[in-house]
Design a protein around this motif. Structure first.
Motif, PDB file in Angstrom:
ATOM      1  N   LYS A  23      31.943 -29.220 104.784  1.00  0.00           N
ATOM      2  CA  LYS A  23      31.937 -27.910 105.494  1.00  0.00           C
ATOM      3  C   LYS A  23      33.096 -27.123 105.866  1.00  0.00           C
ATOM      4  CE  LYS A  23      27.402 -29.171 107.627  1.00  0.00           C
ATOM      5  NZ  LYS A  23      27.288 -30.868 107.157  1.00  0.00           N
ATOM      6  N   LYS A  28      31.477 -21.490 101.401  1.00  0.00           N
ATOM      7  CA  LYS A  28      30.115 -21.422 101.623  1.00  0.00           C
ATOM      8  C   LYS A  28      29.515 -21.141 100.522  1.00  0.00           C
ATOM      9  CE  LYS A  28      27.509 -18.280 103.494  1.00  0.00           C
ATOM     10  NZ  LYS A  28      26.907 -17.056 104.294  1.00  0.00           N
ATOM     11  N   SER A  32      26.318 -23.575  99.415  1.00  0.00           N
ATOM     12  CA  SER A  32      24.939 -23.177  99.354  1.00  0.00           C
ATOM     13  C   SER A  32      24.261 -23.236  97.952  1.00  0.00           C
ATOM     14  CB  SER A  32      24.781 -21.444  99.851  1.00  0.00           C
ATOM     15  OG  SER A  32      25.602 -20.754  98.792  1.00  0.00           O
ATOM     16  N   THR A  40      23.226 -22.883 104.310  1.00  0.00           N
ATOM     17  CA  THR A  40      24.225 -22.440 104.459  1.00  0.00           C
ATOM     18  C   THR A  40      24.339 -20.916 103.912  1.00  0.00           C
ATOM     19  OG1 THR A  40      25.141 -22.948 102.536  1.00  0.00           O
ATOM     20  CG2 THR A  40      25.750 -24.287 104.344  1.00  0.00           C
ATOM     21  N   VAL A  48      29.353 -22.302 109.901  1.00  0.00           N
ATOM     22  CA  VAL A  48      29.337 -23.347 108.948  1.00  0.00           C
ATOM     23  C   VAL A  48      30.708 -24.187 109.312  1.00  0.00           C
ATOM     24  CG1 VAL A  48      29.586 -24.282 106.431  1.00  0.00           C
ATOM     25  CG2 VAL A  48      27.896 -22.456 107.228  1.00  0.00           C
TER      26      VAL A  48
END
Length: 127
Positions: A23, A28, A32, A40, A48
């Protein structure tokens, strides 16, 4: 029982370290797109990354205070915080239908309950 608590703490610390690194360091957009990271997409980058930092701190807090004998009471406190984090994770994954991950989070929650119970109770580091 003390050995079982150390093993549980080590396993949970490894989980926290892995989650925290991913994380914190993986972008991100890439998170995702991965299975388990779909949540996310609806979260901010800051949120996150903050969760990742909390998980890294949990990895440290589950073992290091006891190993160094500096504030070992932080081990069960960290486990109790992990319980709250797992409840949130279970709700988040449940909302998007990832029930296998809810079950996995339940295992992590059970480990944290075991550590909190043992280290606050009969196998505390203070006694």
């Amino acid at each position: 029982m003390n050995v079982a608590l150390w093993i549980a703490g080590g396993l949970l610390a490894a989980v926290a370290l892995t989650g925290g690194i991913s994380k914190t360091l993986i972008p991100k957009a890439k998170l995702s797109a991965q299975h388990g990271g779909e949540w996310t997409a609806a979260a901010s980058v800051g949120f996150v990354k903050s969760l990742g930092i909390l998980e890294l701190l949990a990895a440290v807090g589950l073992l290091l205070p006891a190993v160094l004998d500096i504030a070992p009471f932080m081990v069960p406190v960290t486990a109790a915080c992990w319980i709250a984090l797992m409840v949130g994770a279970m709700i988040t994954h449940g909302r998007i239908g990832q029930f296998r991950l809810v079950l996995l989070n339940t295992v992590y929650l059970a480990l944290a309950v075991f550590i909190a119970w043992g280290r606050f109770g009969p196998w505390s580091f203070g006694g």
